[in-house]
Scaffold this motif. Structure first.
Motif, short mmCIF file in Angstrom:
data_model
loop_
_atom_site.label_atom_id
_atom_site.label_comp_id
_atom_site.label_asym_id
_atom_site.label_seq_id
_atom_site.Cartn_x
_atom_site.Cartn_y
_atom_site.Cartn_z
N LEU A 69 -10.96 -64.81 -45.54
CA LEU A 69 -10.38 -63.72 -44.79
C LEU A 69 -9.77 -62.67 -45.74
O LEU A 69 -9.09 -63.16 -46.72
CB LEU A 69 -9.60 -63.96 -43.64
N PRO A 70 -10.14 -61.15 -45.51
CA PRO A 70 -9.24 -60.20 -46.35
C PRO A 70 -7.91 -60.68 -46.43
O PRO A 70 -7.38 -60.92 -45.12
CB PRO A 70 -9.75 -59.07 -45.96
N ALA A 71 -7.13 -60.44 -47.29
CA ALA A 71 -5.48 -60.83 -47.11
C ALA A 71 -4.84 -59.96 -46.07
O ALA A 71 -3.90 -60.86 -45.27
CB ALA A 71 -4.73 -60.39 -48.41
N ALA A 72 -5.14 -58.60 -45.87
CA ALA A 72 -4.55 -57.79 -44.84
C ALA A 72 -4.87 -58.49 -43.36
O ALA A 72 -3.95 -58.56 -42.41
CB ALA A 72 -4.73 -56.46 -45.04
N ARG A 73 -6.09 -58.67 -43.38
CA ARG A 73 -6.60 -59.49 -41.97
C ARG A 73 -5.83 -60.79 -41.64
O ARG A 73 -5.40 -60.80 -40.60
CB ARG A 73 -8.08 -59.40 -41.95
N ALA A 74 -5.65 -61.59 -42.77
CA ALA A 74 -5.20 -62.81 -42.52
C ALA A 74 -3.46 -62.73 -42.20
O ALA A 74 -3.34 -63.46 -41.53
CB ALA A 74 -5.31 -63.61 -43.90
N ALA A 75 -3.14 -61.60 -42.92
CA ALA A 75 -1.72 -61.41 -42.62
C ALA A 75 -1.27 -60.99 -41.20
O ALA A 75 -0.24 -61.19 -40.66
CB ALA A 75 -1.00 -60.69 -43.36
N ARG A 76 -2.40 -60.33 -40.56
CA ARG A 76 -1.96 -59.84 -39.22
C ARG A 76 -2.30 -60.85 -38.18
O ARG A 76 -1.76 -61.04 -37.18
CB ARG A 76 -3.09 -58.92 -38.96
N HIS A 77 -2.64 -61.99 -38.67
CA HIS A 77 -2.94 -63.36 -37.75
C HIS A 77 -1.86 -64.35 -38.00
O HIS A 77 -1.52 -65.18 -37.16
CB HIS A 77 -4.29 -63.76 -37.91
N VAL A 78 -1.47 -64.50 -39.19
CA VAL A 78 -0.50 -65.60 -39.68
C VAL A 78 0.54 -65.13 -40.26
O VAL A 78 0.27 -64.36 -41.47
CB VAL A 78 -1.40 -66.57 -40.58
N ALA A 79 1.67 -65.51 -40.06
CA ALA A 79 2.97 -65.25 -40.62
C ALA A 79 3.94 -66.44 -41.14
O ALA A 79 3.72 -67.11 -40.35
CB ALA A 79 3.70 -64.14 -39.66
N ALA A 80 4.42 -66.21 -42.26
CA ALA A 80 5.24 -67.48 -42.63
C ALA A 80 6.55 -67.17 -43.03
O ALA A 80 6.87 -66.31 -43.48
CB ALA A 80 4.33 -67.74 -43.89
N LEU A 81 7.28 -68.36 -42.92
CA LEU A 81 8.68 -68.29 -43.41
C LEU A 81 8.66 -69.59 -44.27
O LEU A 81 9.11 -70.83 -43.76
CB LEU A 81 9.62 -68.64 -42.22
N PRO A 82 8.55 -69.59 -45.28
CA PRO A 82 8.57 -70.42 -46.37
C PRO A 82 9.74 -70.84 -46.89
O PRO A 82 11.09 -70.40 -46.56
CB PRO A 82 7.71 -69.84 -47.65
N GLN A 83 9.95 -72.29 -47.44
CA GLN A 83 11.11 -72.72 -47.97
C GLN A 83 11.71 -71.68 -49.21
O GLN A 83 12.95 -71.66 -49.45
CB GLN A 83 10.91 -74.16 -48.43
N GLU A 84 10.78 -71.11 -49.98
CA GLU A 84 11.16 -70.38 -51.08
C GLU A 84 11.62 -68.81 -50.56
O GLU A 84 10.59 -68.06 -50.44
CB GLU A 84 9.98 -70.15 -52.27
N ARG A 85 12.92 -68.72 -50.38
CA ARG A 85 13.35 -67.57 -49.92
C ARG A 85 14.07 -66.82 -50.60
O ARG A 85 15.48 -67.16 -51.16
CB ARG A 85 13.93 -68.01 -48.38
N GLY A 86 13.77 -65.68 -51.29
CA GLY A 86 14.46 -64.88 -52.07
C GLY A 86 15.79 -64.61 -51.52
O GLY A 86 16.03 -64.18 -50.58
N SER A 87 16.81 -64.42 -52.58
CA SER A 87 18.27 -64.04 -52.00
C SER A 87 18.52 -62.64 -52.70
O SER A 87 19.70 -62.27 -52.64
CB SER A 87 19.22 -65.15 -52.12
N ASP A 88 17.56 -62.36 -53.66
CA ASP A 88 18.10 -61.14 -54.59
C ASP A 88 17.43 -59.96 -54.01
O ASP A 88 17.19 -58.84 -54.95
CB ASP A 88 17.78 -61.70 -55.88
N PHE A 89 17.01 -59.65 -52.69
CA PHE A 89 16.39 -58.57 -52.49
C PHE A 89 17.42 -57.29 -52.27
O PHE A 89 18.59 -57.47 -51.76
CB PHE A 89 15.78 -58.38 -50.98
N GLU A 90 17.10 -56.35 -53.28
CA GLU A 90 18.26 -55.07 -53.16
C GLU A 90 17.76 -54.29 -52.18
O GLU A 90 17.39 -53.01 -52.24
CB GLU A 90 18.33 -54.65 -54.48
N LEU A 91 17.72 -54.81 -50.88
CA LEU A 91 16.92 -53.78 -49.75
C LEU A 91 18.13 -54.15 -48.74
O LEU A 91 18.90 -55.13 -48.58
CB LEU A 91 15.57 -54.32 -49.48
N THR A 92 17.89 -53.40 -47.81
CA THR A 92 18.64 -53.46 -46.43
C THR A 92 18.22 -54.26 -45.52
O THR A 92 16.85 -54.57 -45.74
CB THR A 92 19.21 -52.19 -45.80
N VAL A 93 18.90 -55.15 -44.65
CA VAL A 93 18.28 -55.93 -43.68
C VAL A 93 17.11 -55.30 -43.16
O VAL A 93 16.18 -55.79 -42.68
CB VAL A 93 19.33 -56.26 -42.75
N ARG A 94 17.22 -53.99 -42.57
CA ARG A 94 16.18 -53.40 -41.86
C ARG A 94 15.04 -53.14 -42.56
O ARG A 94 13.87 -53.34 -42.19
CB ARG A 94 16.75 -51.86 -41.45
#
Length: 268
Positions: A69-94
């Protein structure tokens, strides 16, 4: 949508770490993967959310090969919460949660009112509605975990793939998260170290050991003293939970050796 894994084999650097795994996750049900560290749980999940390509075998989404499946189509169907979770996002929560809307947008498209409503609702569902302005990097481990879960919900997938989602959460937020998963009624594939949590939330369990499935079935069928001894190397009794009726595992924390003789089992 259903996820079916057929004869999955995955290798790292020439070493096979998962071999011949077969698994079925049905729509609306929570399917759990349990097993000791290094048993292959995360590897199996990584193939489902396409972080890894299998050496052989297939991961099917309603009969379609997910890798095709194309990546965007697969991402509309499957969402993941992996163990490798970055903590250095310089983004807001929103902003982090809004990343879940990317599969539905054209390049450089701005969020519209619908996106903003979905993001706000997702934050509310994980108890972070008042924290949208905060920097993700300034959050505690448990808060980050809830924000990343909100991102998967904002993706509005048919299938949730969650690798140890209760890590870093206190007991109240663990209970809330498991209740939230139950309320989703989506196809959910989750790995859990907490066997009592797995017993309470999962409709079906697959037990992995040394890269292979060694048992599967309902929690009541799978979580036995014999399995605790053979797979996890611990003595345990399995009784009926006094509040829910689910299997409740009581571990012998004094003994780790000589686990060959199972403790008598109560009614489950």
């Amino acid at each position: 949508m259903r996820i079916e894994i057929e004869d999955l084999t995955v290798a790292y650097h020439g070493r096979t770490v998962v071999s011949g795994v077969r698994l079925l996750a049905l729509p609306g049900q929570i399917t759990g993967l349990i097993g000791p560290n290094g048993s292959g749980k995360s590897t199996v999940l990584r193939t489902v959310y396409r972080h890894l390509r299998p050496e052989s075998g297939r991961v099917l989404l309603d009969g379609a090969d997910l890798t095709a499946l194309p990546a965007a189509r697969a991402a509309r169907h499957v969402a993941a919460l992996p163990q490798e979770r970055g903590s250095d996002f310089e983004l807001t929560v929103r902003e982090v949660v809004a990343m879940g809307r990317i599969p539905y947008k054209r390049s450089f498209a701005r969020d519209d009112d619908g996106d903003r409503r979905i993001v706000a609702d997702s934050l509310d569902r994980v108890g972070m509605a008042e924290h949208g302005h905060r920097r993700f990097s300034a959050l505690s481990g448990g808060e980050r975990q809830r924000v990343l879960l909100a991102r998967t919900l904002a993706q509005d997938p048919d299938v949730l793939v969650l690798d140890e989602p209760t890590n870093h959460l206190d007991i109240r937020h663990q209970v809330d998260l498991l209740a939230l998963l139950r309320a989703q009624h989506r196809t959910t594939l989750v790995s859990l170290h907490d066997l009592n949590a797995a017993a309470s939330v999962c409709d079906r369990l697959y037990v992995l050991h040394s890269g292979a499935v060694v048992a599967s079935g309902t929690p009541a069928d799978v979580l036995t003293p014999a399995l605790m001894a053979e797979v996890f190397g611990v003595r345990a009794a399995v009784v009926e939970h006094p509040l829910t009726g689910d299997p409740l595992i009581a571990f012998d924390h004094r003994t780790t050796a000589d686990v060959g003789a199972p403790v008598p089992v109560g009614p489950v």
